[in-house]
Design a protein around this motif. Structure first.
Motif, short mmCIF file in Angstrom:
data_model
loop_
_atom_site.label_atom_id
_atom_site.label_comp_id
_atom_site.label_asym_id
_atom_site.label_seq_id
_atom_site.Cartn_x
_atom_site.Cartn_y
_atom_site.Cartn_z
N LEU A 61 0.71 -1.40 0.00
CA LEU A 61 -0.03 -0.04 -0.12
C LEU A 61 0.86 1.19 -0.14
CD1 LEU A 61 -2.74 -1.05 2.75
CD2 LEU A 61 -2.87 -1.21 0.23
N ASN A 62 0.59 2.04 -0.97
CA ASN A 62 1.22 3.50 -0.98
C ASN A 62 0.53 4.66 -0.30
OD1 ASN A 62 2.87 5.68 -1.40
ND2 ASN A 62 2.94 5.38 -3.70
N TRP A 63 0.40 4.47 1.27
CA TRP A 63 -0.27 5.53 1.81
C TRP A 63 0.25 7.19 1.66
CZ3 TRP A 63 2.23 8.83 5.27
CH2 TRP A 63 3.39 8.51 5.53
N LYS A 64 1.51 7.24 1.07
CA LYS A 64 1.94 8.48 0.88
C LYS A 64 1.46 9.34 -0.05
CE LYS A 64 6.79 7.43 2.61
NZ LYS A 64 8.00 7.62 2.44
N VAL A 65 0.65 8.71 -1.19
CA VAL A 65 -0.22 9.14 -2.40
C VAL A 65 -1.66 8.81 -2.22
CG1 VAL A 65 1.93 9.48 -3.74
CG2 VAL A 65 0.63 7.46 -3.94
N SER A 66 -2.08 7.89 -1.58
CA SER A 66 -3.43 7.41 -1.57
C SER A 66 -4.11 7.36 -0.51
CB SER A 66 -3.35 6.10 -2.44
OG SER A 66 -4.57 5.12 -2.09
N ILE A 67 -5.26 8.15 -0.39
CA ILE A 67 -6.15 8.09 0.92
C ILE A 67 -6.80 6.77 1.30
CG2 ILE A 67 -8.12 8.87 -0.26
CD1 ILE A 67 -7.16 9.94 3.30
N ALA A 116 -0.34 17.11 10.43
CA ALA A 116 0.82 18.01 10.84
C ALA A 116 0.29 19.00 11.74
CB ALA A 116 1.29 18.57 9.43
N ALA A 117 -0.78 19.57 11.41
CA ALA A 117 -1.22 20.84 12.46
C ALA A 117 -1.84 20.32 13.76
CB ALA A 117 -2.79 21.44 11.81
N ASN A 118 -1.83 18.78 13.96
CA ASN A 118 -2.20 18.32 15.23
C ASN A 118 -0.84 17.63 15.93
OD1 ASN A 118 -5.09 18.18 16.12
ND2 ASN A 118 -5.14 17.90 13.73
N GLY A 119 0.40 17.74 15.28
CA GLY A 119 1.52 17.49 15.77
C GLY A 119 2.02 16.42 15.14
N GLY A 120 1.66 15.95 14.10
CA GLY A 120 2.41 14.95 13.23
C GLY A 120 3.48 15.24 12.38
N ASN A 121 4.68 14.54 12.55
CA ASN A 121 5.82 15.09 11.67
C ASN A 121 5.48 14.38 10.14
OD1 ASN A 121 6.10 12.19 12.18
ND2 ASN A 121 8.22 12.38 12.09
N ILE A 122 5.01 15.38 9.39
CA ILE A 122 4.62 15.00 8.10
C ILE A 122 5.85 15.72 7.16
CG2 ILE A 122 2.95 15.11 6.21
CD1 ILE A 122 1.97 13.32 8.45
N PRO A 123 6.73 15.01 6.29
CA PRO A 123 7.67 15.75 5.53
C PRO A 123 6.76 16.57 4.56
CG PRO A 123 7.94 13.38 5.49
CD PRO A 123 6.59 13.76 6.03
N ALA A 124 7.43 17.93 4.25
CA ALA A 124 7.14 18.94 3.63
C ALA A 124 6.68 18.47 2.11
CB ALA A 124 8.01 20.06 3.40
N GLU A 125 7.56 17.39 1.80
CA GLU A 125 7.08 16.93 0.22
C GLU A 125 5.72 16.25 0.14
OE1 GLU A 125 9.94 13.92 1.97
OE2 GLU A 125 9.75 16.00 2.01
N LEU A 126 5.30 15.73 1.31
CA LEU A 126 3.94 15.18 1.24
C LEU A 126 2.75 16.28 1.57
CD1 LEU A 126 4.71 11.85 3.41
CD2 LEU A 126 4.46 12.28 0.85
N LEU A 127 3.12 17.34 1.94
CA LEU A 127 2.14 18.59 2.23
C LEU A 127 1.97 19.23 1.12
CD1 LEU A 127 3.34 19.46 5.82
CD2 LEU A 127 1.25 18.05 5.21
#
Length: 127
Positions: A61-67, A116-127
């Motif tokens: 599964l590719n969670w980085k691009v697929s909801i 990310a707004a709730n404190g998750g460390n999400i890399p900028a390239e995914l945002l």
């Protein structure tokens, strides 16, 4: 509990901190009392948790691009009806709701931004 709340819970956002904040409130305090001190947001390592889940999941599964993949990894309903409910909960524009591909793209980006707004460390390239 909404779907986004379920996502937060599955990733470990807030559970103990919220309970501690509720317990810290004095018993019998009125609604007009001074506002509670802000509770610091603890950082949740979303990347590590999702990668760990992906590593043990039987499907690739590719969670980085697929909801859909993100929801599947978390063990949540990834059906179109569920995604539409989540999109409505997060305020998806009506024009995107009528096109599932556009809705999915918007939804994936919005979920990551809210994590990310709730404190998750999400890399900028995914945002």
């Amino acid at each position: 509990m909404g779907i986004f709340s379920s996502i937060l819970a599955k990733l470990g956002f807030g559970g103990e901190d919220k309970a501690a904040a509720v317990e810290a409130a004095p018993a019998g305090a009125s609604q007009a009392a001074a506002p509670a001190a802000p509770v610091a947001i603890s950082v949740v390592d979303v990347m590590a948790k999702m990668e760990s889940l992906a590593g043990t999941h039987p499907e690739k599964l590719n969670w980085k691009v697929s909801i859909v993949d993100l929801l599947k990894l978390l063990g949540l309903d990834s059906s179109l009806a569920s995604r539409k409910e989540l999109a409505g909960e997060l305020g998806c524009p009506a024009e995107k709701m009528s096109d599932s591909a556009q809705m999915n793209i918007w939804l994936h980006k919005t979920v990551l931004q809210k994590l990310a707004a709730n404190g998750g460390n999400i890399p900028a390239e995914l945002l």
